[in-house]
Design a protein around this motif. Structure first.
Motif, PDB file in Angstrom:
ATOM      1  N   SER A  94      24.865  34.965  37.752  1.00 23.26           N
ATOM      2  CA  SER A  94      24.398  36.238  37.892  1.00 23.26           C
ATOM      3  C   SER A  94      22.765  36.125  38.604  1.00 23.26           C
ATOM      4  CB  SER A  94      24.096  36.806  36.543  1.00 23.26           C
ATOM      5  OG  SER A  94      23.289  36.059  35.504  1.00 23.26           O
ATOM      6  N   ARG A 111      25.314  45.804  41.547  1.00 20.87           N
ATOM      7  CA  ARG A 111      25.504  44.580  40.868  1.00 20.87           C
ATOM      8  C   ARG A 111      26.509  44.782  39.495  1.00 20.87           C
ATOM      9  NH1 ARG A 111      22.517  41.923  36.866  1.00 20.87           N
ATOM     10  NH2 ARG A 111      20.418  43.292  37.399  1.00 20.87           N
ATOM     11  N   LYS A 112      27.581  44.284  39.344  1.00 17.38           N
ATOM     12  CA  LYS A 112      28.402  44.175  38.480  1.00 17.38           C
ATOM     13  C   LYS A 112      28.986  42.876  38.014  1.00 17.38           C
ATOM     14  CE  LYS A 112      28.458  48.689  39.064  1.00 17.38           C
ATOM     15  NZ  LYS A 112      27.677  49.604  38.192  1.00 17.38           N
ATOM     16  N   THR A 113      29.158  42.717  36.564  1.00 20.25           N
ATOM     17  CA  THR A 113      30.004  41.382  36.244  1.00 20.25           C
ATOM     18  C   THR A 113      31.181  41.560  36.328  1.00 20.25           C
ATOM     19  OG1 THR A 113      28.254  41.125  34.561  1.00 20.25           O
ATOM     20  CG2 THR A 113      30.202  39.981  34.141  1.00 20.25           C
ATOM     21  N   GLU A 222      28.425  34.157  33.566  1.00 21.66           N
ATOM     22  CA  GLU A 222      28.501  35.471  33.860  1.00 21.66           C
ATOM     23  C   GLU A 222      28.493  35.645  35.369  1.00 21.66           C
ATOM     24  OE1 GLU A 222      26.563  39.916  32.809  1.00 21.66           O
ATOM     25  OE2 GLU A 222      25.892  38.063  31.962  1.00 21.66           O
ATOM     26  N   GLN A 224      28.953  37.710  38.670  1.00 21.05           N
ATOM     27  CA  GLN A 224      28.373  39.104  39.106  1.00 21.05           C
ATOM     28  C   GLN A 224      28.793  39.111  40.755  1.00 21.05           C
ATOM     29  OE1 GLN A 224      24.526  39.902  37.791  1.00 21.05           O
ATOM     30  NE2 GLN A 224      25.268  40.861  35.648  1.00 21.05           N
TER      31      GLN A 224
END
Length: 266
Positions: A94, A111-113, A222, A224
């Motif tokens: 991330s 921005r996304k996981t 994580e 992303q």
């Protein structure tokens, strides 16, 4: 006099067009999309095999053709900052997507996981984690493979897990480090190294045995994504982002050895 006025008008018009183009280049290309070129996807090595599976359905649903550029997240991050023509970046962490967002290289709010990585010890037997830790402490292998903890997100997490298990001091001088988790897996798969830590997804994809490492033993991996601000295929990139975050795609991602994204932290 008429000629002078015409030349002046042409010059002013040219300057206005140039200025308008410059302003346009400095804003998000949110509505732009060049359908004649494939969607260029920069993706972390660990997620590449899963992405290839998912893209078959994505292409069927949308008709969008894509091109995968796979490698180390750190290397692709630097390429993006130097103008590499990627449309969307699927990182193994991330931190880099956040930095691209902060520095203006990523489309706002993109921005996304998309996945939470898990680690596993690569082993041909299936002992418990406790038994494996004892064995590594008493009979450490001459070489132990992990991704480079200084540059690879999975390597950083592997180091944290080994520290949690009290094995870092035993293994740190025996390490064979890959530039990314893909290279580390290749070293183990070829038997150049017999013990190591890989992405759990790599074991699942290749139907291999391993010992899962609890995610509480390290900081969350994580993973992303961000849409690149300079991309001319932002609409297609947004379609891919939405597709990856859909319930069906998320279930597929978890089935390949990732943890549910509901475990992600803000």
């Amino acid at each position: 006099m008429l000629r002078f006025l015409l030349v002046t008008a042409f010059t002013i018009s040219l300057l206005w067009v140039t200025s308008s183009q410059a302003q346009q280049n400095n804003t998000d290309n949110s509505d732009s999309d060049d359908n004649n070129t494939p969607l260029r996807i920069a993706v972390a090595a660990n997620f590449t095999p899963v992405l290839k599976v998912l893209l078959k359905e994505f292409s069927k649903q949308t008709g969008i053709n894509s091109q995968i550029i796979s490698g180390a997240s750190g290397a692709m991050f630097l390429q993006i900052k130097h103008g590499a023509p990627f449309d969307i970046f699927l990182s193994a962490d991330s931190r880099r997507p956040k930095e691209l967002e902060q520095d203006g290289f990523a489309r706002k709010n993109s921005r996304k996981t998309y996945a939470i990585g898990q680690l596993a010890f690569y082993t041909t037997t299936m002992p418990s984690l406790e038994q494996l830790s004892i064995d590594l402490e008493k009979n450490p292998p001459q070489r132990f493979a992990i991704a480079n903890p200084d540059i690879a997100p999975y390597g950083k997490a592997a180091k944290e897990a080994l520290q949690h298990l009290g094995l870092w001091s035993t293994l740190q001088y025996r390490l064979i480090t890959g530039i990314n988790i893909g290279q580390t897996f290749a070293q183990l798969r070829s038997k150049a190294v017999t013990r190591g830590i890989v992405a759990n997804s790599q074991l699942v994809l290749n139907n291999l045995s391993g010992v899962l490492i609890p995610t509480s033993y390290h900081q969350p991996i994580e993973q992303q994504l961000v849409i690149i601000r300079a991309s001319k295929r932002q609409a297609a990139a947004k379609s891919l982002s939405d597709f990856l975050l859909s319930a069906k795609s998320q279930a597929t991602i978890v089935s390949y050895g990732y943890a549910p994204t509901s475990k992600a932290k803000g």
